[in-house]
Every structure is written in structure tokens, then in C-alpha cells.
Write a protein that holds these residues in place. Sequence first.
Motif, PDB file in Angstrom:
ATOM      1  N   ARG A  76      67.126   0.806   6.127  1.00 21.89           N
ATOM      2  CA  ARG A  76      65.679   0.571   6.242  1.00 21.89           C
ATOM      3  C   ARG A  76      65.187   0.936   7.643  1.00 21.89           C
ATOM      4  NH1 ARG A  76      64.503  -5.950   6.740  1.00 21.89           N
ATOM      5  NH2 ARG A  76      65.939  -6.391   8.438  1.00 21.89           N
ATOM      6  N   PHE A  77      66.097   1.039   8.616  1.00 16.19           N
ATOM      7  CA  PHE A  77      65.707   1.512   9.946  1.00 16.19           C
ATOM      8  C   PHE A  77      65.162   2.930   9.832  1.00 16.19           C
ATOM      9  CE2 PHE A  77      66.809   3.669  13.993  1.00 16.19           C
ATOM     10  CZ  PHE A  77      66.001   2.926  14.851  1.00 16.19           C
ATOM     11  N   ILE A  78      65.767   3.718   8.950  1.00 18.46           N
ATOM     12  CA  ILE A  78      65.327   5.098   8.735  1.00 18.46           C
ATOM     13  C   ILE A  78      64.051   5.146   7.901  1.00 18.46           C
ATOM     14  CG2 ILE A  78      65.937   7.261   7.565  1.00 18.46           C
ATOM     15  CD1 ILE A  78      68.875   6.651   8.314  1.00 18.46           C
ATOM     16  N   THR A  79      64.001   4.374   6.820  1.00 16.69           N
ATOM     17  CA  THR A  79      62.892   4.481   5.863  1.00 16.69           C
ATOM     18  C   THR A  79      61.689   3.605   6.208  1.00 16.69           C
ATOM     19  OG1 THR A  79      63.981   2.803   4.493  1.00 16.69           O
ATOM     20  CG2 THR A  79      64.412   5.124   3.967  1.00 16.69           C
ATOM     21  N   HIS A  80      61.944   2.381   6.666  1.00 18.75           N
ATOM     22  CA  HIS A  80      60.858   1.426   6.881  1.00 18.75           C
ATOM     23  C   HIS A  80      60.390   1.329   8.335  1.00 18.75           C
ATOM     24  CE1 HIS A  80      62.100   0.395   2.897  1.00 18.75           C
ATOM     25  NE2 HIS A  80      61.306  -0.632   2.793  1.00 18.75           N
ATOM     26  N   MET A  81      61.312   1.496   9.268  1.00 17.64           N
ATOM     27  CA  MET A  81      60.952   1.361  10.682  1.00 17.64           C
ATOM     28  C   MET A  81      60.615   2.718  11.310  1.00 17.64           C
ATOM     29  SD  MET A  81      63.713  -1.570  11.739  1.00 17.64           S
ATOM     30  CE  MET A  81      63.857  -3.044  10.719  1.00 17.64           C
ATOM     31  N   LYS A  82      61.512   3.665  11.158  1.00 15.12           N
ATOM     32  CA  LYS A  82      61.247   5.013  11.678  1.00 15.12           C
ATOM     33  C   LYS A  82      60.327   5.793  10.747  1.00 15.12           C
ATOM     34  CE  LYS A  82      63.433   6.729  14.726  1.00 15.12           C
ATOM     35  NZ  LYS A  82      63.155   6.899  16.186  1.00 15.12           N
ATOM     36  N   LYS A  83      60.239   5.362   9.510  1.00 18.24           N
ATOM     37  CA  LYS A  83      59.396   6.017   8.500  1.00 18.24           C
ATOM     38  C   LYS A  83      59.693   7.521   8.416  1.00 18.24           C
ATOM     39  CE  LYS A  83      55.724   2.567   8.811  1.00 18.24           C
ATOM     40  NZ  LYS A  83      56.300   1.762   7.724  1.00 18.24           N
ATOM     41  N   LEU A  84      60.983   7.829   8.430  1.00 19.64           N
ATOM     42  CA  LEU A  84      61.536   9.176   8.251  1.00 19.64           C
ATOM     43  C   LEU A  84      61.317  10.092   9.454  1.00 19.64           C
ATOM     44  CD1 LEU A  84      60.572   9.980   4.522  1.00 19.64           C
ATOM     45  CD2 LEU A  84      62.474   8.608   5.395  1.00 19.64           C
ATOM     46  N   ASP A  88      67.430  11.805  13.242  1.00 17.86           N
ATOM     47  CA  ASP A  88      68.706  12.527  13.314  1.00 17.86           C
ATOM     48  C   ASP A  88      69.863  11.607  13.702  1.00 17.86           C
ATOM     49  OD1 ASP A  88      66.697  14.508  13.118  1.00 17.86           O
ATOM     50  OD2 ASP A  88      68.019  15.971  14.053  1.00 17.86           O
ATOM     51  N   GLU A  89      69.700  10.881  14.788  1.00 20.64           N
ATOM     52  CA  GLU A  89      70.779   9.999  15.246  1.00 20.64           C
ATOM     53  C   GLU A  89      71.001   8.853  14.264  1.00 20.64           C
ATOM     54  OE1 GLU A  89      71.817   8.722  19.574  1.00 20.64           O
ATOM     55  OE2 GLU A  89      70.555   7.113  18.748  1.00 20.64           O
ATOM     56  N   ALA A  90      69.928   8.319  13.719  1.00 26.31           N
ATOM     57  CA  ALA A  90      70.055   7.221  12.766  1.00 26.31           C
ATOM     58  C   ALA A  90      70.801   7.671  11.504  1.00 26.31           C
ATOM     59  CB  ALA A  90      68.671   6.675  12.403  1.00 26.31           C
ATOM     60  N   LEU A  91      70.555   8.889  11.049  1.00 22.89           N
ATOM     61  CA  LEU A  91      71.282   9.418   9.902  1.00 22.89           C
ATOM     62  C   LEU A  91      72.761   9.595  10.225  1.00 22.89           C
ATOM     63  CD1 LEU A  91      68.959  12.123   8.284  1.00 22.89           C
ATOM     64  CD2 LEU A  91      70.003  10.183   7.114  1.00 22.89           C
ATOM     65  N   ALA A  92      73.040  10.085  11.425  1.00 25.18           N
ATOM     66  CA  ALA A  92      74.429  10.233  11.856  1.00 25.18           C
ATOM     67  C   ALA A  92      75.122   8.872  11.884  1.00 25.18           C
ATOM     68  CB  ALA A  92      74.484  10.897  13.227  1.00 25.18           C
ATOM     69  N   ASN A  93      74.437   7.874  12.410  1.00 26.99           N
ATOM     70  CA  ASN A  93      75.013   6.523  12.456  1.00 26.99           C
ATOM     71  C   ASN A  93      75.271   5.982  11.051  1.00 26.99           C
ATOM     72  OD1 ASN A  93      74.857   6.591  15.215  1.00 26.99           O
ATOM     73  ND2 ASN A  93      73.060   5.263  15.368  1.00 26.99           N
ATOM     74  N   VAL A 109      73.567   7.974  -2.842  1.00 27.86           N
ATOM     75  CA  VAL A 109      72.931   7.261  -1.729  1.00 27.86           C
ATOM     76  C   VAL A 109      71.464   7.065  -2.098  1.00 27.86           C
ATOM     77  CG1 VAL A 109      72.369   7.283   0.722  1.00 27.86           C
ATOM     78  CG2 VAL A 109      74.523   8.305  -0.071  1.00 27.86           C
ATOM     79  N   LEU A 110      71.030   5.824  -2.059  1.00 28.50           N
ATOM     80  CA  LEU A 110      69.669   5.455  -2.454  1.00 28.50           C
ATOM     81  C   LEU A 110      68.789   5.294  -1.222  1.00 28.50           C
ATOM     82  CD1 LEU A 110      67.411   4.121  -4.247  1.00 28.50           C
ATOM     83  CD2 LEU A 110      68.653   1.959  -3.912  1.00 28.50           C
ATOM     84  N   TRP A 111      67.700   6.045  -1.192  1.00 32.83           N
ATOM     85  CA  TRP A 111      66.714   5.921  -0.107  1.00 32.83           C
ATOM     86  C   TRP A 111      65.440   5.317  -0.697  1.00 32.83           C
ATOM     87  CZ3 TRP A 111      68.815   6.737   4.479  1.00 32.83           C
ATOM     88  CH2 TRP A 111      69.943   7.565   4.556  1.00 32.83           C
ATOM     89  N   GLN A 112      65.110   4.099  -0.270  1.00 29.96           N
ATOM     90  CA  GLN A 112      63.943   3.388  -0.799  1.00 29.96           C
ATOM     91  C   GLN A 112      62.827   3.412   0.236  1.00 29.96           C
ATOM     92  OE1 GLN A 112      63.391  -1.067  -0.744  1.00 29.96           O
ATOM     93  NE2 GLN A 112      63.995  -0.824  -2.879  1.00 29.96           N
ATOM     94  N   LEU A 113      61.685   3.985  -0.145  1.00 30.92           N
ATOM     95  CA  LEU A 113      60.550   4.059   0.772  1.00 30.92           C
ATOM     96  C   LEU A 113      59.707   2.792   0.678  1.00 30.92           C
ATOM     97  CD1 LEU A 113      59.410   7.767   0.239  1.00 30.92           C
ATOM     98  CD2 LEU A 113      61.061   6.834   1.882  1.00 30.92           C
ATOM     99  N   PRO A 114      59.040   2.410   1.775  1.00 31.27           N
ATOM    100  CA  PRO A 114      58.206   1.191   1.747  1.00 31.27           C
ATOM    101  C   PRO A 114      56.925   1.416   0.953  1.00 31.27           C
ATOM    102  CG  PRO A 114      58.001   2.303   3.861  1.00 31.27           C
ATOM    103  CD  PRO A 114      59.082   3.034   3.110  1.00 31.27           C
ATOM    104  N   PRO A 115      56.336   0.339   0.423  1.00 28.08           N
ATOM    105  CA  PRO A 115      55.108   0.469  -0.372  1.00 28.08           C
ATOM    106  C   PRO A 115      53.949   1.086   0.401  1.00 28.08           C
ATOM    107  CG  PRO A 115      56.100  -1.705  -0.673  1.00 28.08           C
ATOM    108  CD  PRO A 115      56.838  -1.055   0.449  1.00 28.08           C
ATOM    109  N   LEU A 124      58.323  14.554   4.281  1.00 25.52           N
ATOM    110  CA  LEU A 124      59.392  14.355   3.308  1.00 25.52           C
ATOM    111  C   LEU A 124      60.313  15.567   3.233  1.00 25.52           C
ATOM    112  CD1 LEU A 124      60.599  12.476   1.200  1.00 25.52           C
ATOM    113  CD2 LEU A 124      59.108  13.530  -0.501  1.00 25.52           C
ATOM    114  N   SER A 125      59.752  16.760   3.296  1.00 26.69           N
ATOM    115  CA  SER A 125      60.560  17.971   3.257  1.00 26.69           C
ATOM    116  C   SER A 125      61.522  18.019   4.435  1.00 26.69           C
ATOM    117  CB  SER A 125      59.654  19.203   3.264  1.00 26.69           C
ATOM    118  OG  SER A 125      60.423  20.388   3.220  1.00 26.69           O
ATOM    119  N   ASP A 126      61.043  17.666   5.622  1.00 24.83           N
ATOM    120  CA  ASP A 126      61.907  17.646   6.813  1.00 24.83           C
ATOM    121  C   ASP A 126      63.068  16.669   6.629  1.00 24.83           C
ATOM    122  OD1 ASP A 126      60.322  19.515   8.045  1.00 24.83           O
ATOM    123  OD2 ASP A 126      59.236  18.072   9.301  1.00 24.83           O
ATOM    124  N   PHE A 127      62.782  15.504   6.048  1.00 20.70           N
ATOM    125  CA  PHE A 127      63.823  14.505   5.840  1.00 20.70           C
ATOM    126  C   PHE A 127      64.848  14.985   4.812  1.00 20.70           C
ATOM    127  CE2 PHE A 127      65.337  10.799   3.335  1.00 20.70           C
ATOM    128  CZ  PHE A 127      66.113  10.203   4.321  1.00 20.70           C
TER     129      PHE A 127
END
Length: 306
Positions: A76-84, A88-93, A109-115, A124-127
Motif C-alpha cells: 500500500r506504500f506504492i498504491t495508497h501512499m505514493k499513488k504509483l 522504483d525503489e519501493a518496487l525493488a524493495n 501479485v495483486l495491486w489494489q488501488l485506493p477508492p 498507470l501506463s508508467d506503473f
Amino acid sequence: MHGHVRIGISGWRYKGWRGKFYPPKLPQRCELQFAAERFGSIEINGTHYSLQRPQSFEQWRDETPRGFVFAVKGSRFITHMKKLRGVDEALANFFAQGVLALGEKLGPVLWQLPPSMKFDAGLLSDFLEKLPHTTEDAAALARDHSPRLKGRSFLQVLKKQPVRHCLEIRHDSFQCEEFIALLRKHDVGLVVADTVKWPLLFDVTSDFVYCRLHGSEELYASGYSDSALDSWADRVSLWATGHEAKDESNHSRLHGHHAVQKNAPKRKKRDVYVYFDNDAKVHAPFDAQGLMERVDDRLNAKAKAA
């Protein structure tokens, strides 16, 4: 002929399940093993909230039977906090934390976006372009992890295999042709999410279908009636044999439908993953078992008729 169908639960460690689904005197350390003997797959939820350690993934791998598969929920750090953005570093982690230690038991791998997140094609394309689609690519990405994971990362490839990704959306703006086209371009599955309050889309965007059943009437709490389980069993059977689920008559967010008219390329079969997340009142494991029985009956009947 049909794809692999794996029906299970979202998470397994719930206090309220003890004495109801889990036997009264079953040690907590044995709960995963107990659940994995009854379901073909389980979602790992802890990865959504914080980075885990390689030892945890190794333990989960070793406590489950051969042929079992875990789905892993994205951070959720990637999807909810960084909002995609700037991830790069978060994905590596995320991939360095031990995900690869699951070996052949690594599922989607499930990526859940916030409401609150609206559809943004460029973002989204970049992500999606950053997501690794093989375990080798995931390991290469993981090597760029931050210094704080030094000494607690897992970068080995235990099994060379594809890495599947799926996206769960919770905003009405995603109900558009451009979004479905993006998922198909990047071979990312659209999560068929029965959430009562957010869009329920049936568009097939990859070679697998991923469902999350959060509750038929009350989010995370209500169970599924026999008729509701029958309906989901019909859909799962269609997907597994390469077909598409049919639109429901009322195209509201509470009724499943396709966002676009064009179906995915036809296939003889597709893998299907289904996870029940209506855990609050201990419905999830029993609903999952009920759906398993119904799907088995339908697929066996199709096989005999063929």
C-alpha cells in the motif's frame, strides 16, 4: 479442457475463526497448514501493510503442500501512499523482501488501488511498464533495493517462471475502453471484485482471471447465499473454459458488466483464482468450500459431456 481453478481465502490468521473454522485446540502456528490442506491458494495480506522478511516467505512455502500457490498483495506504500508515483525503489524493495523465496508457489501479485484514485492513463501506463513479468526480471529489479534491506533481502531465482499481475480498482472512472486496453497491452489481469460499493467489471484482460469476493451485501462481513454461489460457480466455469461471463441486466456498480464491447482473444482455457475476503463473521472459509464444490460439479459435467 479447462484451466487451473484455485479457490481460497484472503489471509488465514483471524482470531474469530478459532473454534469455528479452525479446531478449538489447534495451535496458531498450525493454522496455515490446516487452511492449505483445504484450499488450493491463499492471499498473503501482510505484504500490503509492511515489508516482510525472507524467513517468513520460506516458512510459508515449507508449511504448504506441493502444488499450492500464494497470491501476494502489493504494498500500500506504492498504491495508497505514493499513488504509483516515484515507486522504483519501493518496487525493488517489494520484490527483494522475500517474494521470490516462495519459488514455484508464487502466484499472482495483486495491486489494489485506493477508492480516491481516478483513472490516469499516463500514470498507470508508467506503473504497468515497471512490473516484472518473469522471476528473473523480478530478481533483477530487486537488486536495486534500498540500503535498509541489506542483510534481509532474497534475490535468488528458485524457479524460472512467469510473474502474473492483477489490478483491483475502486473508482468509477476506470470503466472505460482506454483502461481495459492498457491492461491487455501489458498483460495484467483486471480483478473481478464483488465489493457492493465499487465497480464490478467482467472484462478479461490476460490469460487468467482473478476474483475477490468481499461480501454479497455488506463489505467484508456478509456471506454468500446458495444462489449467489451458484452464479459465481457459473462464471468461474465459463472463465476456466475460455469463455466470458455474461453482463447482468442492470449496468450499475452493483451488477457485473463489461466496460468495453470487445472481448479478449478467445482461448481454450484460462486459469482462475478466487479469494473470499468476507472474513469478519467467519463466512470466508465456508463460502470458499461451497464454491469449490459447485465449480467441481460444473467442470466435471462439462468434461463428461465433451
